[in-house]
Motif scaffolding. Sequence first.
Motif, PDB file in Angstrom:
ATOM      1  N   UNK A 131       0.855  -0.935   0.134  1.00  0.00           N
ATOM      2  CA  UNK A 131       0.081  -0.147  -0.018  1.00  0.00           C
ATOM      3  C   UNK A 131       0.829   1.306  -0.070  1.00  0.00           C
ATOM      4  N   UNK A 132       1.848   1.276   0.852  1.00  0.00           N
ATOM      5  CA  UNK A 132       2.816   2.408   0.977  1.00  0.00           C
ATOM      6  C   UNK A 132       3.293   2.861  -0.412  1.00  0.00           C
ATOM      7  N   UNK A 133       3.784   1.687  -0.931  1.00  0.00           N
ATOM      8  CA  UNK A 133       4.536   1.862  -2.542  1.00  0.00           C
ATOM      9  C   UNK A 133       3.535   2.617  -3.617  1.00  0.00           C
ATOM     10  N   UNK A 134       2.366   2.357  -3.020  1.00  0.00           N
ATOM     11  CA  UNK A 134       1.101   3.122  -4.165  1.00  0.00           C
ATOM     12  C   UNK A 134       0.930   4.479  -3.756  1.00  0.00           C
ATOM     13  N   UNK A 135       1.361   4.885  -2.577  1.00  0.00           N
ATOM     14  CA  UNK A 135       0.911   6.077  -2.061  1.00  0.00           C
ATOM     15  C   UNK A 135       1.357   7.208  -2.846  1.00  0.00           C
ATOM     16  N   UNK A 136       0.594   8.371  -3.159  1.00  0.00           N
ATOM     17  CA  UNK A 136       0.636   9.628  -3.811  1.00  0.00           C
ATOM     18  C   UNK A 136       1.151  10.609  -2.758  1.00  0.00           C
ATOM     19  N   UNK A 137       2.282  11.305  -2.543  1.00  0.00           N
ATOM     20  CA  UNK A 137       2.395  12.398  -1.877  1.00  0.00           C
ATOM     21  C   UNK A 137       1.954  13.675  -2.202  1.00  0.00           C
ATOM     22  N   UNK A 138       2.418  13.975  -3.364  1.00  0.00           N
ATOM     23  CA  UNK A 138       1.934  15.146  -3.863  1.00  0.00           C
ATOM     24  C   UNK A 138       1.262  14.859  -5.108  1.00  0.00           C
ATOM     25  N   UNK A 139       0.131  15.636  -5.208  1.00  0.00           N
ATOM     26  CA  UNK A 139      -0.801  15.501  -6.647  1.00  0.00           C
ATOM     27  C   UNK A 139      -0.340  16.321  -7.624  1.00  0.00           C
ATOM     28  N   UNK A 140      -0.040  16.047  -8.767  1.00  0.00           N
ATOM     29  CA  UNK A 140       0.330  16.720  -9.734  1.00  0.00           C
ATOM     30  C   UNK A 140      -0.423  17.370 -10.777  1.00  0.00           C
TER      31      UNK A 140
END
Length: 195
Positions: A131-140
Amino acid sequence: MRDPNITKVLLSLHGFHSSPGSLKAQQMREYLQSEHPDIHFICPQLPVFPEQMWQTIESIFNQYEGCEIAVMGSSLGGFLATNVAQQYAAKVILINPAVTPDLLLTRYQGEQTHPHLLENYFIDQDYVQQLVALNVDLINLPKNIWVLLQENDEVLDYREALKKYAQCKITCEKGGDHSFIGFERYLAEIIHFLY
Protein backbone atom coordinates in the motif's frame (compact mmCIF):
# COMPACT_ATOMS: atom_id res chain seq x y z
CA MET A 1 -9.06 -8.40 -28.42
CA ARG A 2 -11.09 -5.33 -27.52
CA ASP A 3 -13.91 -3.92 -29.57
CA PRO A 4 -12.39 -1.34 -31.97
CA ASN A 5 -15.55 0.77 -31.63
CA ILE A 6 -14.75 1.50 -27.97
CA THR A 7 -13.22 4.97 -27.62
CA LYS A 8 -14.28 5.96 -24.09
CA VAL A 9 -13.85 3.82 -20.98
CA LEU A 10 -14.93 4.36 -17.38
CA LEU A 11 -13.00 2.16 -14.96
CA SER A 12 -14.66 1.73 -11.56
CA LEU A 13 -12.52 0.66 -8.59
CA HIS A 14 -14.38 -0.71 -5.59
CA GLY A 15 -13.30 -0.52 -1.97
CA PHE A 16 -11.70 -2.95 0.47
CA HIS A 17 -13.52 -6.31 0.57
CA SER A 18 -16.14 -4.98 -1.86
CA SER A 19 -17.06 -6.14 -5.36
CA PRO A 20 -18.33 -5.05 -8.80
CA GLY A 21 -21.80 -5.60 -7.37
CA SER A 22 -21.54 -2.49 -5.19
CA LEU A 23 -24.48 -0.09 -5.43
CA LYS A 24 -22.45 2.81 -6.85
CA ALA A 25 -21.03 0.62 -9.63
CA GLN A 26 -24.52 -0.68 -10.46
CA GLN A 27 -25.95 2.85 -10.53
CA MET A 28 -23.18 4.08 -12.83
CA ARG A 29 -23.41 1.04 -15.12
CA GLU A 30 -27.19 1.51 -15.52
CA TYR A 31 -26.85 5.26 -16.07
CA LEU A 32 -24.26 4.80 -18.81
CA GLN A 33 -26.30 2.10 -20.56
CA SER A 34 -29.27 4.45 -20.60
CA GLU A 35 -27.66 7.86 -21.22
CA HIS A 36 -24.13 7.29 -22.57
CA PRO A 37 -23.95 3.93 -24.36
CA ASP A 38 -20.76 5.13 -26.07
CA ILE A 39 -18.89 4.89 -22.72
CA HIS A 40 -17.66 1.36 -21.97
CA PHE A 41 -18.00 0.60 -18.23
CA ILE A 42 -15.50 -1.74 -16.55
CA CYS A 43 -15.60 -2.73 -12.89
CA PRO A 44 -13.19 -5.62 -12.25
CA GLN A 45 -13.17 -7.73 -9.11
CA LEU A 46 -9.92 -6.54 -7.58
CA PRO A 47 -7.59 -9.20 -6.15
CA VAL A 48 -6.72 -9.29 -2.46
CA PHE A 49 -3.18 -7.82 -2.57
CA PRO A 50 -2.50 -4.14 -3.42
CA GLU A 51 0.32 -5.05 -5.82
CA GLN A 52 -2.07 -7.33 -7.75
CA MET A 53 -4.77 -4.63 -7.67
CA TRP A 54 -2.36 -2.27 -9.39
CA GLN A 55 -1.39 -4.91 -11.95
CA THR A 56 -5.11 -5.33 -12.76
CA ILE A 57 -5.42 -1.58 -13.33
CA GLU A 58 -2.29 -1.49 -15.51
CA SER A 59 -3.56 -4.39 -17.62
CA ILE A 60 -6.83 -2.51 -18.29
CA PHE A 61 -4.94 0.63 -19.33
CA ASN A 62 -2.79 -1.51 -21.63
CA GLN A 63 -5.82 -3.27 -23.09
CA TYR A 64 -7.59 0.02 -23.82
CA GLU A 65 -4.54 1.99 -24.91
CA GLY A 66 -5.58 4.82 -27.22
CA CYS A 67 -9.00 5.16 -25.56
CA GLU A 68 -10.07 8.01 -23.32
CA ILE A 69 -10.04 6.31 -19.90
CA ALA A 70 -11.49 7.91 -16.78
CA VAL A 71 -11.76 6.36 -13.32
CA MET A 72 -14.11 6.41 -10.36
CA GLY A 73 -12.84 4.97 -7.11
CA SER A 74 -14.49 4.49 -3.74
CA SER A 75 -12.63 4.17 -0.42
CA LEU A 76 -9.56 1.98 -1.12
CA GLY A 77 -10.50 2.28 -4.80
CA GLY A 78 -10.20 6.05 -4.38
CA PHE A 79 -6.68 5.60 -3.02
CA LEU A 80 -5.81 3.51 -6.09
CA ALA A 81 -7.52 6.00 -8.43
CA THR A 82 -5.33 8.78 -7.02
CA ASN A 83 -2.29 6.85 -8.24
CA VAL A 84 -3.99 6.34 -11.62
CA ALA A 85 -4.45 10.12 -11.92
CA GLN A 86 -0.75 10.53 -11.16
CA GLN A 87 0.61 7.80 -13.44
CA TYR A 88 -1.75 8.13 -16.40
CA ALA A 89 -2.90 11.78 -16.17
CA ALA A 90 -6.46 10.41 -16.20
CA LYS A 91 -9.49 12.24 -14.86
CA VAL A 92 -10.82 10.63 -11.69
CA ILE A 93 -13.74 10.82 -9.27
CA LEU A 94 -12.92 9.85 -5.68
CA ILE A 95 -15.79 8.87 -3.38
CA ASN A 96 -14.90 8.98 0.33
CA PRO A 97 -11.32 7.99 -0.60
CA ALA A 98 -8.96 6.24 1.81
CA VAL A 99 -6.05 8.63 2.39
CA THR A 100 -3.86 6.43 4.61
CA PRO A 101 -5.07 2.83 4.09
CA ASP A 102 -1.70 1.52 5.28
CA LEU A 103 -2.53 2.89 8.75
CA LEU A 104 -6.22 1.97 8.60
CA LEU A 105 -5.64 -1.66 7.62
CA THR A 106 -3.06 -2.32 10.32
CA ARG A 107 -6.16 -2.73 12.52
CA TYR A 108 -7.04 -5.78 10.44
CA GLN A 109 -3.64 -7.46 10.70
CA GLY A 110 -3.75 -11.21 10.57
CA GLU A 111 -5.68 -13.71 8.52
CA GLN A 112 -8.55 -12.43 6.39
CA THR A 113 -11.16 -14.06 4.19
CA HIS A 114 -12.29 -11.93 1.28
CA PRO A 115 -16.12 -11.97 1.45
CA HIS A 116 -16.56 -12.08 -2.34
CA LEU A 117 -13.52 -14.02 -3.53
CA LEU A 118 -13.70 -16.37 -0.51
CA GLU A 119 -9.91 -16.31 -0.57
CA ASN A 120 -7.85 -16.52 2.62
CA TYR A 121 -4.87 -14.19 2.92
CA PHE A 122 -2.86 -12.25 5.49
CA ILE A 123 -2.66 -8.55 6.14
CA ASP A 124 0.92 -8.29 7.36
CA GLN A 125 3.88 -5.92 6.98
CA ASP A 126 4.34 -6.95 3.35
CA TYR A 127 0.70 -6.10 2.57
CA VAL A 128 1.07 -2.72 4.27
CA GLN A 129 4.29 -2.01 2.34
CA GLN A 130 2.48 -2.75 -0.93
CA LEU A 131 0.00 0.00 0.00
CA VAL A 132 2.77 2.41 0.96
CA ALA A 133 4.39 1.84 -2.46
CA LEU A 134 1.17 3.03 -4.15
CA ASN A 135 0.79 6.19 -2.07
CA VAL A 136 0.88 9.58 -3.80
CA ASP A 137 2.41 12.31 -1.64
CA LEU A 138 2.00 15.31 -3.91
CA ILE A 139 -0.79 15.44 -6.48
CA ASN A 140 0.58 16.77 -9.76
CA LEU A 141 -2.68 17.30 -11.70
CA PRO A 142 -5.30 18.46 -9.15
CA LYS A 143 -7.59 19.75 -11.91
CA ASN A 144 -8.16 16.12 -12.98
CA ILE A 145 -9.58 15.09 -9.60
CA TRP A 146 -13.04 15.59 -8.09
CA VAL A 147 -13.56 14.36 -4.52
CA LEU A 148 -17.00 13.52 -3.08
CA LEU A 149 -17.08 13.39 0.71
CA GLN A 150 -19.71 12.93 3.41
CA GLU A 151 -18.86 14.07 6.92
CA ASN A 152 -20.58 11.19 8.71
CA ASP A 153 -18.33 8.59 7.06
CA GLU A 154 -18.06 6.01 9.84
CA VAL A 155 -14.89 4.38 8.44
CA LEU A 156 -12.69 7.29 7.37
CA ASP A 157 -12.07 10.79 8.70
CA TYR A 158 -13.23 13.07 5.86
CA ARG A 159 -10.88 15.82 7.13
CA GLU A 160 -7.88 13.79 5.96
CA ALA A 161 -9.23 13.91 2.41
CA LEU A 162 -10.03 17.64 2.69
CA LYS A 163 -6.38 18.23 3.56
CA LYS A 164 -4.83 15.88 1.00
CA TYR A 165 -7.01 16.99 -1.92
CA ALA A 166 -7.20 20.68 -0.98
CA GLN A 167 -6.11 21.77 -4.48
CA CYS A 168 -8.75 19.57 -6.17
CA LYS A 169 -12.46 20.06 -6.77
CA ILE A 170 -14.21 18.92 -3.57
CA THR A 171 -17.88 18.40 -2.75
CA CYS A 172 -18.30 17.83 0.98
CA GLU A 173 -21.75 17.11 2.39
CA LYS A 174 -22.97 17.01 5.97
CA GLY A 175 -24.42 13.69 7.12
CA GLY A 176 -24.21 10.63 4.89
CA ASP A 177 -21.97 7.63 5.51
CA HIS A 178 -19.02 5.73 4.06
CA SER A 179 -21.07 4.41 1.14
CA PHE A 180 -21.88 8.02 0.12
CA ILE A 181 -25.66 8.18 0.38
CA GLY A 182 -27.37 9.61 -2.69
CA PHE A 183 -24.49 8.99 -5.10
CA GLU A 184 -27.01 8.76 -7.98
CA ARG A 185 -27.61 12.55 -7.68
CA TYR A 186 -24.17 13.15 -9.18
CA LEU A 187 -24.12 10.70 -12.09
CA ALA A 188 -24.73 13.24 -14.88
CA GLU A 189 -22.32 15.78 -13.38
CA ILE A 190 -19.62 13.11 -12.93
CA ILE A 191 -19.74 12.13 -16.59
CA HIS A 192 -19.65 15.78 -17.60
CA PHE A 193 -16.52 16.28 -15.45
CA LEU A 194 -14.76 13.13 -16.66
CA TYR A 195 -15.37 13.60 -20.39
